[in-house]
Design a protein around this motif. Structure first.
Motif, PDB file in Angstrom:
ATOM      1  N   PRO A   1      44.377 -65.745  16.871  1.00  0.00           N
ATOM      2  CA  PRO A   1      44.311 -67.099  17.427  1.00  0.00           C
ATOM      3  C   PRO A   1      43.036 -67.382  18.212  1.00  0.00           C
ATOM      4  O   PRO A   1      42.629 -68.548  18.321  1.00  0.00           O
ATOM      5  CB  PRO A   1      45.541 -67.149  18.337  1.00  0.00           C
ATOM      6  CG  PRO A   1      46.506 -66.183  17.729  1.00  0.00           C
ATOM      7  CD  PRO A   1      45.633 -65.060  17.238  1.00  0.00           C
ATOM      8  N   ASP A   2      42.392 -66.339  18.764  1.00  0.00           N
ATOM      9  CA  ASP A   2      41.257 -66.555  19.655  1.00  0.00           C
ATOM     10  C   ASP A   2      39.915 -66.050  19.143  1.00  0.00           C
ATOM     11  O   ASP A   2      38.868 -66.451  19.650  1.00  0.00           O
ATOM     12  CB  ASP A   2      41.538 -65.898  21.016  1.00  0.00           C
ATOM     13  CG  ASP A   2      42.768 -66.480  21.688  1.00  0.00           C
ATOM     14  OD1 ASP A   2      42.845 -67.716  21.788  1.00  0.00           O
ATOM     15  OD2 ASP A   2      43.648 -65.701  22.090  1.00  0.00           O
ATOM     16  N   CYS A   3      39.933 -65.176  18.163  1.00  0.00           N
ATOM     17  CA  CYS A   3      38.683 -64.632  17.646  1.00  0.00           C
ATOM     18  C   CYS A   3      38.910 -64.076  16.251  1.00  0.00           C
ATOM     19  O   CYS A   3      40.055 -63.921  15.803  1.00  0.00           O
ATOM     20  CB  CYS A   3      38.132 -63.531  18.567  1.00  0.00           C
ATOM     21  SG  CYS A   3      39.135 -62.020  18.605  1.00  0.00           S
ATOM     22  N   ALA A   4      37.820 -63.801  15.561  1.00  0.00           N
ATOM     23  CA  ALA A   4      37.872 -63.140  14.257  1.00  0.00           C
ATOM     24  C   ALA A   4      37.080 -61.847  14.343  1.00  0.00           C
ATOM     25  O   ALA A   4      36.084 -61.763  15.070  1.00  0.00           O
ATOM     26  CB  ALA A   4      37.300 -64.035  13.169  1.00  0.00           C
ATOM     27  N   ILE A   5      37.528 -60.836  13.620  1.00  0.00           N
ATOM     28  CA  ILE A   5      36.842 -59.546  13.603  1.00  0.00           C
ATOM     29  C   ILE A   5      36.540 -59.192  12.152  1.00  0.00           C
ATOM     30  O   ILE A   5      37.460 -59.045  11.331  1.00  0.00           O
ATOM     31  CB  ILE A   5      37.686 -58.426  14.244  1.00  0.00           C
ATOM     32  CG1 ILE A   5      38.046 -58.784  15.695  1.00  0.00           C
ATOM     33  CG2 ILE A   5      36.909 -57.110  14.207  1.00  0.00           C
ATOM     34  CD1 ILE A   5      39.455 -59.261  15.880  1.00  0.00           C
ATOM     35  N   LEU A   6      35.251 -59.092  11.832  1.00  0.00           N
ATOM     36  CA  LEU A   6      34.838 -58.648  10.507  1.00  0.00           C
ATOM     37  C   LEU A   6      35.024 -57.137  10.440  1.00  0.00           C
ATOM     38  O   LEU A   6      34.578 -56.408  11.335  1.00  0.00           O
ATOM     39  CB  LEU A   6      33.383 -59.027  10.252  1.00  0.00           C
ATOM     40  CG  LEU A   6      33.092 -60.532  10.253  1.00  0.00           C
ATOM     41  CD1 LEU A   6      31.587 -60.780  10.228  1.00  0.00           C
ATOM     42  CD2 LEU A   6      33.775 -61.219   9.077  1.00  0.00           C
ATOM     43  N   THR A   7      35.641 -56.655   9.399  1.00  0.00           N
ATOM     44  CA  THR A   7      35.990 -55.243   9.314  1.00  0.00           C
ATOM     45  C   THR A   7      34.878 -54.426   8.662  1.00  0.00           C
ATOM     46  O   THR A   7      33.801 -54.938   8.365  1.00  0.00           O
ATOM     47  CB  THR A   7      37.289 -55.063   8.513  1.00  0.00           C
ATOM     48  OG1 THR A   7      37.050 -55.435   7.151  1.00  0.00           O
ATOM     49  CG2 THR A   7      38.414 -55.910   9.090  1.00  0.00           C
ATOM     50  N   ARG A   8      35.156 -53.160   8.435  1.00  0.00           N
ATOM     51  CA  ARG A   8      34.272 -52.293   7.648  1.00  0.00           C
ATOM     52  C   ARG A   8      35.176 -51.490   6.715  1.00  0.00           C
ATOM     53  O   ARG A   8      35.722 -50.455   7.107  1.00  0.00           O
ATOM     54  CB  ARG A   8      33.447 -51.370   8.537  1.00  0.00           C
ATOM     55  CG  ARG A   8      32.409 -50.563   7.748  1.00  0.00           C
ATOM     56  CD  ARG A   8      31.391 -49.863   8.654  1.00  0.00           C
ATOM     57  NE  ARG A   8      30.400 -49.194   7.844  1.00  0.00           N
ATOM     58  CZ  ARG A   8      30.529 -47.954   7.368  1.00  0.00           C
ATOM     59  NH1 ARG A   8      31.611 -47.237   7.649  1.00  0.00           N
ATOM     60  NH2 ARG A   8      29.584 -47.413   6.610  1.00  0.00           N
ATOM     61  N   PRO A   9      35.363 -51.961   5.471  1.00  0.00           N
ATOM     62  CA  PRO A   9      36.320 -51.322   4.561  1.00  0.00           C
ATOM     63  C   PRO A   9      36.048 -49.841   4.333  1.00  0.00           C
ATOM     64  O   PRO A   9      34.892 -49.404   4.268  1.00  0.00           O
ATOM     65  CB  PRO A   9      36.148 -52.125   3.264  1.00  0.00           C
ATOM     66  CG  PRO A   9      35.702 -53.476   3.734  1.00  0.00           C
ATOM     67  CD  PRO A   9      34.795 -53.181   4.902  1.00  0.00           C
ATOM     68  N   GLY A  10      37.145 -49.105   4.180  1.00  0.00           N
ATOM     69  CA  GLY A  10      37.027 -47.680   3.912  1.00  0.00           C
ATOM     70  C   GLY A  10      36.621 -47.383   2.488  1.00  0.00           C
ATOM     71  O   GLY A  10      36.091 -46.311   2.188  1.00  0.00           O
ATOM     72  N   ALA A  11      36.878 -48.332   1.582  1.00  0.00           N
ATOM     73  CA  ALA A  11      36.403 -48.195   0.203  1.00  0.00           C
ATOM     74  C   ALA A  11      34.942 -48.640   0.171  1.00  0.00           C
ATOM     75  O   ALA A  11      34.647 -49.824   0.357  1.00  0.00           O
ATOM     76  CB  ALA A  11      37.246 -49.048  -0.728  1.00  0.00           C
ATOM     77  N   THR A  12      34.041 -47.705  -0.065  1.00  0.00           N
ATOM     78  CA  THR A  12      32.609 -48.018   0.044  1.00  0.00           C
ATOM     79  C   THR A  12      32.180 -49.113  -0.926  1.00  0.00           C
ATOM     80  O   THR A  12      31.276 -49.899  -0.623  1.00  0.00           O
ATOM     81  CB  THR A  12      31.759 -46.760  -0.197  1.00  0.00           C
ATOM     82  OG1 THR A  12      32.106 -46.185  -1.468  1.00  0.00           O
ATOM     83  CG2 THR A  12      32.016 -45.728   0.897  1.00  0.00           C
ATOM     84  N   THR A  13      32.832 -49.211  -2.080  1.00  0.00           N
ATOM     85  CA  THR A  13      32.475 -50.243  -3.057  1.00  0.00           C
ATOM     86  C   THR A  13      32.837 -51.640  -2.582  1.00  0.00           C
ATOM     87  O   THR A  13      32.401 -52.632  -3.175  1.00  0.00           O
ATOM     88  CB  THR A  13      33.166 -49.981  -4.404  1.00  0.00           C
ATOM     89  OG1 THR A  13      34.592 -49.932  -4.195  1.00  0.00           O
ATOM     90  CG2 THR A  13      32.695 -48.671  -5.009  1.00  0.00           C
ATOM     91  N   ARG A  14      33.601 -51.732  -1.495  1.00  0.00           N
ATOM     92  CA  ARG A  14      34.042 -53.027  -0.993  1.00  0.00           C
ATOM     93  C   ARG A  14      33.318 -53.444   0.293  1.00  0.00           C
ATOM     94  O   ARG A  14      33.545 -54.558   0.776  1.00  0.00           O
ATOM     95  CB  ARG A  14      35.553 -53.020  -0.747  1.00  0.00           C
ATOM     96  CG  ARG A  14      36.386 -52.733  -1.999  1.00  0.00           C
ATOM     97  CD  ARG A  14      37.833 -53.094  -1.774  1.00  0.00           C
ATOM     98  NE  ARG A  14      37.962 -54.533  -1.509  1.00  0.00           N
ATOM     99  CZ  ARG A  14      39.069 -55.083  -1.029  1.00  0.00           C
ATOM    100  NH1 ARG A  14      40.137 -54.339  -0.768  1.00  0.00           N
ATOM    101  NH2 ARG A  14      39.122 -56.386  -0.816  1.00  0.00           N
ATOM    102  N   GLN A  15      32.481 -52.586   0.830  1.00  0.00           N
ATOM    103  CA  GLN A  15      31.881 -52.903   2.123  1.00  0.00           C
ATOM    104  C   GLN A  15      30.985 -54.133   2.083  1.00  0.00           C
ATOM    105  O   GLN A  15      30.868 -54.870   3.061  1.00  0.00           O
ATOM    106  CB  GLN A  15      31.135 -51.679   2.659  1.00  0.00           C
ATOM    107  CG  GLN A  15      32.095 -50.579   3.095  1.00  0.00           C
ATOM    108  CD  GLN A  15      31.429 -49.278   3.524  1.00  0.00           C
ATOM    109  OE1 GLN A  15      30.216 -49.138   3.437  1.00  0.00           O
ATOM    110  NE2 GLN A  15      32.230 -48.330   3.974  1.00  0.00           N
ATOM    111  N   GLY A  16      30.382 -54.420   0.928  1.00  0.00           N
ATOM    112  CA  GLY A  16      29.543 -55.598   0.804  1.00  0.00           C
ATOM    113  C   GLY A  16      30.319 -56.907   0.842  1.00  0.00           C
ATOM    114  O   GLY A  16      29.725 -57.984   1.045  1.00  0.00           O
ATOM    115  N   GLU A  17      31.625 -56.849   0.677  1.00  0.00           N
ATOM    116  CA  GLU A  17      32.442 -58.059   0.708  1.00  0.00           C
ATOM    117  C   GLU A  17      32.459 -58.718   2.084  1.00  0.00           C
ATOM    118  O   GLU A  17      32.681 -59.928   2.199  1.00  0.00           O
ATOM    119  CB  GLU A  17      33.875 -57.737   0.282  1.00  0.00           C
ATOM    120  CG  GLU A  17      34.013 -57.280  -1.164  1.00  0.00           C
ATOM    121  CD  GLU A  17      35.437 -56.870  -1.496  1.00  0.00           C
ATOM    122  OE1 GLU A  17      36.371 -57.377  -0.832  1.00  0.00           O
ATOM    123  OE2 GLU A  17      35.624 -56.042  -2.398  1.00  0.00           O
TER     124      GLU A  17
END
Length: 253
Positions: free
Chosen positions: A72-88
């Motif tokens: 509700p108050d902020c967004a957090i961009l993650t870092r995927p554990g699947a390396t092929t998905r980190q660019g998403e």
């Protein structure tokens, strides 16, 4: 109550997506039809839906949930554990920032995917999986606490993501499956146990009083309706082939 959702159209390259399922390759045209109905279901629940274009370079990019956590108050961009998905993550950053002033980013080398995070009020349960490590969870919890929220970790050994086997339906009701049936962390909830034969339906989604449930799981529908919820069934066969569930296909906030 949720007001918005972000989704991304499937890419033709989805046939090369990550999967442990043995259900065959997805049919792209059918996946697009199912995705369009999913978007319609979100709209029926009262959400404004931002539909992002497909990204052929990222076969799994329609599963936008893993790339960001929307609170509700902020967004957090993650870092995927699947390396092929980190660019998403970079691909969805602009859409996230268009809705939030406060946006944080999980820093390397830690990993966390939001499919491992279940929101219950202002508390966030974070599953430690092959995709989410303890350091990534710690980073996430620190950010949540800085913004007046809380988080705790849940040890996992079987499921791909925490929400593969858990769905919070509000009003203290929780769908549970597999290893989560007996987890003490969830003792306070009214647990609706989903048998392993119907495990895919444990990933259902509550949105503003309606629960989206994947098609083909009548017993799960009946259990949810018995609690007084309205149910909207959504065909998901082509996404199931890629280990993707209903929650995976959208960011809801």
């Amino acid at each position: 109550m949720f007001k918005n959702a972000i989704v991304r159209k499937p890419a033709r390259s989805m046939v090369n997506g990550l999967t442990s399922a043995s259900l065959g390759a997805p049919n792209y045209e059918l996946a697009c039809q199912q995705h369009a109905d999913y978007v319609q279901a979100l709209k029926e629940c009262g959400l404004n839906v931002l539909v992002l274009p497909s990204e052929e370079s990222y076969p799994d990019s329609c599963f936008v949930e893993d790339a960001a956590l929307m609170t509700p108050d902020c967004a957090i961009l993650t870092r995927p554990g699947a390396t092929t998905r980190q660019g998403e993550v970079a691909l969805i950053e602009a859409a996230v920032k268009s809705h939030y002033d406060a946006v944080y980013t999980i820093q390397s080398p830690d990993t966390i995917e939001a499919g491992d995070i279940m929101m219950v009020g202002n508390h966030y349960y974070i599953g430690l999986s092959d995709r989410t490590n303890a350091d990534g969870a710690d980073q996430m919890i620190r950010i949540l606490e800085e913004n007046g929220m809380q988080g705790s970790v849940v040890e996992m050994s079987e499921m791909l993501h925490l929400k593969t086997g858990l769905s919070f339906l509000e009003n203290n009701n929780l769908l549970v499956c597999g290893e989560f049936v007996s987890k003490v962390e969830f003792d306070k909830f009214n647990r609706l146990e989903i048998p392993m034969d119907d495990a895919y339906s444990a990933n259902s989604v509550w949105i503003n009083g309606t629960v989206l449930v994947p098609a083909g799981f009548d017993s799960t529908v009946e259990k949810i309706q018995a609690l007084g919820y309205q149910v909207r069934v959504v065909e998901m066969s082509e996404f199931q082939k890629l280990d993707g569930g209903l929650s995976c296909l959208s960011l809801r906030f």
